[in-house]
Design a protein around this motif. Sequence first.
Motif, short mmCIF file in Angstrom:
data_model
loop_
_atom_site.label_atom_id
_atom_site.label_comp_id
_atom_site.label_asym_id
_atom_site.label_seq_id
_atom_site.Cartn_x
_atom_site.Cartn_y
_atom_site.Cartn_z
N MET A 1 0.77 -0.94 0.48
CA MET A 1 -0.16 -0.05 0.11
C MET A 1 1.24 0.92 -0.40
SD MET A 1 -2.42 1.30 3.01
CE MET A 1 -3.16 2.63 2.85
N ARG A 31 -6.28 -4.04 5.57
CA ARG A 31 -7.53 -4.20 4.32
C ARG A 31 -7.33 -2.75 3.70
NH1 ARG A 31 -12.78 -3.06 7.79
NH2 ARG A 31 -13.11 -2.20 6.08
N ASP A 32 -6.34 -1.53 3.37
CA ASP A 32 -5.55 -0.89 2.58
C ASP A 32 -7.18 0.14 2.71
OD1 ASP A 32 -4.58 0.18 0.86
OD2 ASP A 32 -4.38 -0.81 -0.83
N ARG A 33 -7.72 0.42 3.37
CA ARG A 33 -8.46 1.33 3.81
C ARG A 33 -8.29 3.02 4.40
NH1 ARG A 33 -11.96 1.07 0.16
NH2 ARG A 33 -13.67 -0.01 1.11
N TYR A 46 -12.58 4.01 3.78
CA TYR A 46 -12.93 4.15 1.71
C TYR A 46 -11.58 3.97 1.77
CZ TYR A 46 -16.70 7.32 2.72
OH TYR A 46 -17.83 7.60 3.01
N SER A 47 -11.60 3.56 0.56
CA SER A 47 -9.77 3.36 -0.16
C SER A 47 -9.19 4.21 -0.42
CB SER A 47 -10.32 2.38 -1.49
OG SER A 47 -11.29 2.87 -2.51
#
Length: 60
Positions: A1, A31-33, A46-47
Amino acid sequence: MSTQYKIGDLVLAKVGTAPLVGVVVYQDVKRDRYLIRFSGVQQDYYSADELTPYSPSKKA
């Protein structure tokens, strides 16, 4: 990320049909959020591609 946003950054996130200004309060690396807070009771994850950097316009 790749870290595009840091905690404290202002962003525009689409909530329903209108974009709202929020602040990045947490980064979930697994979670890459990003957790974006809009008010004292409204927040969501949110991404990075769902967010846009926000900079308030300076008015005299």
